[in-house]
Design a protein around this motif. Structure first.
Motif: not given
Length: 501
Positions: A434-452
């Motif tokens: 659940f946490l992994a799916i949530h973090l993969l969908k999350l963005t910050s100012l339109g940028r992926p939250y889990l990058t890089p």
């Protein structure tokens, strides 16, 4: 454009001074702090008005009243502007709504009866505290100063840190009832245009009555307000703010707030510390990796204990299982209630220590933890081994440099313990998914939250997971697509020979 309170939009001048005084006092509900003084010279009347505690009274008396009363020329707007030096940003104003807005920002006005406008002088009297050490982001090595509530002081500190004509500080006013000044800060030749435009649009289209602090503003403009994870980094360290700006990110500072917003931010950036840059690269890498390991310890150590003791005895070594059985022999509660009780006690002690005065809070934290923990074991409410696991988890949660992320990690322990107590390891795996799916969908100012990590960017791993020597750090963070990807020319940064070689 955002909506404002409905006020007169056309000029009301010329107007009699006594009528103007009644109008202003009615707008401010006869506030006694509204100073409205009337003077007369050669059959001409002049009114000087301002909010007394918002204006520098010494400057007002020296630059306005003394020069006005000693003028030999006839009082007109033109003669006043010639005789009394204008301060930057001053002008004549003929609309009531503009007067009401500027008077609340520390502006003093002169109105000559019969003129079609008033002359404004910005001379705010801003209370501010001296630059001190940061409280929530303590550092051992590196600059020690922190932001203050004074916008002017914060801008000055940033300018001293980033001495570049390329630095942009856009001014934006937010709030309907209480207007606050906000600055959008970025390097024009480095910052990504999409990030700058996105942040500017979010700020300008925000319609709120007031903005109390930058942390409140961040919640208004972040990508997902329902997420428990902070999407913008809040910092009180000018050096961290300046470093991220030079890397191509966007910053926001708010009037009367001692913290600044950094965007976009990634999940991994919340575990970076400015000390990592000031230490040797190998030491900094070790500490950064230690923080990442602490995240897993803080979230999963106690739930794994609950799951193992409740459902999965076979994964526990025999000698350790005997010790756990002996320590739990007199405990009447199942492991899930035992763990939740201790975790709640730790949070109560932490919150009490944070709210009490410093010396008292430290005493309560130490004495409370020792006394309550010992009493709980002797009373048979909990076991010794679980107290060890709870203590390790609590220590690991405090290693995050960001207070917001540390709080998030501590909150996540509770649902993980509940899942472990109900479903065992299957529940923990469910929580991880659940946490992994949530973090993969999350963005910050339109940028992926889990990058890089996702999307995967190999060249950025040495900036978040670990550090390389400075001579290998010639690239900026590529995942945010800055205009200029190079910090310096690596071909010209080779080690020079000594003078005697």
């Amino acid at each position: 454009m955002r909506k404002r309170r409905k006020q007169e939009s056309s000029s009301l001048f010329p107007i009699k001074i006594d009528q103007f005084e009644k109008l202003l006092k009615s707008k401010f509900e006869n506030n006694p702090d509204l100073s409205f003084s009337v003077y007369e010279h050669e059959n001409k009347k002049a009114a000087v008005f301002y909010i007394s505690y918002l204006v520098d009274l010494e400057k007002a008396e020296e630059f306005l009243l003394n020069l006005l009363l000693t003028m030999q020329k006839e009082w007109t707007n033109a003669s006043i502007q010639n005789e009394i030096p204008l301060i930057s940003g001053d002008a004549t104003i003929n609309k009531l709504e503009d007067i009401l807005e500027k008077i609340l920002l520390g502006t003093a006005f002169i109105y000559i009866e019969g003129e079609d406008s008033v002359v404004s002088y910005m001379m705010p009297n801003k209370e501010k505290r001296a630059l001190t050490k940061a409280e929530t982001e303590s550092v051992v090595i590196g600059p020690q100063i922190a932001f203050t509530e004074s916008l002017v002081t914060n801008l000055n500190v940033i300018r001293w840190s980033i001495r570049s004509t390329d630095l942009v500080m856009e001014k934006i006013l937010l709030g309907k009832e209480t207007i606050h000044e906000v600055r959008l800060i970025y390097l024009k030749s480095v910052a990504n245009e999409t990030d700058v435009n996105t942040m500017r649009e979010r700020l300008k289209t925000l319609e709120v009555n007031s903005i109390d602090d930058s942390s409140v503003l961040a919640q208004y403009i972040e990508d997902s307000s329902a997420s428990i994870f902070p999407q913008f980094y809040l910092t009180e360290l000018p050096d961290r703010f300046a470093y991220t700006i030079t890397q191509g990110r966007v910053g926001v500072i708010v009037e009367n707030s001692p913290t600044a917003i950094i965007a976009p931010s990634t999940f991994l950036s919340f575990f970076e510390s400015t000390e990592d840059l000031y230490m040797r690269w190998n030491t900094g890498s070790f500490l950064r990796i230690l923080r990442f390991l602490s995240v897993f310890i803080a979230i999963f150590l106690t739930p794994m204990y609950v799951a193992a003791v409740t459902y999965h005895y076979e994964i526990i070594p025999s000698d350790l299982l005997i010790s756990i059985g002996q320590s739990r022999a007199g405990v009447p509660f199942p492991p899930i209630f035992e763990a939740l009780f201790l975790e709640l006690m730790i949070e109560l002690l932490r919150e009490a220590g944070a709210r009490l005065p410093t010396k008292v809070g430290q005493t309560i934290g130490i004495v409370g933890g020792v006394v309550v923990g010992t009493a709980a074991v002797q009373a048979g409410i909990t076991s010794n081994i679980l107290i060890i696991f709870i203590t390790i988890s609590a220590l690991a949660s405090f290693t995050a440099p960001s207070y917001l992320m540390g709080t998030t990690i501590r909150v996540l322990r509770f649902p993980m313990i509940i899942l472990a107590g109900i479903l065992g390891i299957v529940g923990i795996i469910f929580g991880i998914c659940f946490l992994a799916i949530h973090l993969l969908k999350l963005t910050s100012l339109g940028r992926p939250y889990l990058t890089p990590i996702y999307p995967f960017q190999m060249k950025d791993l040495n900036k978040v997971l670990f550090r390389l020597p400075p001579n290998f750090q010639w690239r900026r963070f590529l995942s945010f697509q800055p205009k200029d990807t190079s910090r310096y020319d690596k071909t010209k940064a080779k080690k020079k020979k000594d003078i005697d070689e």
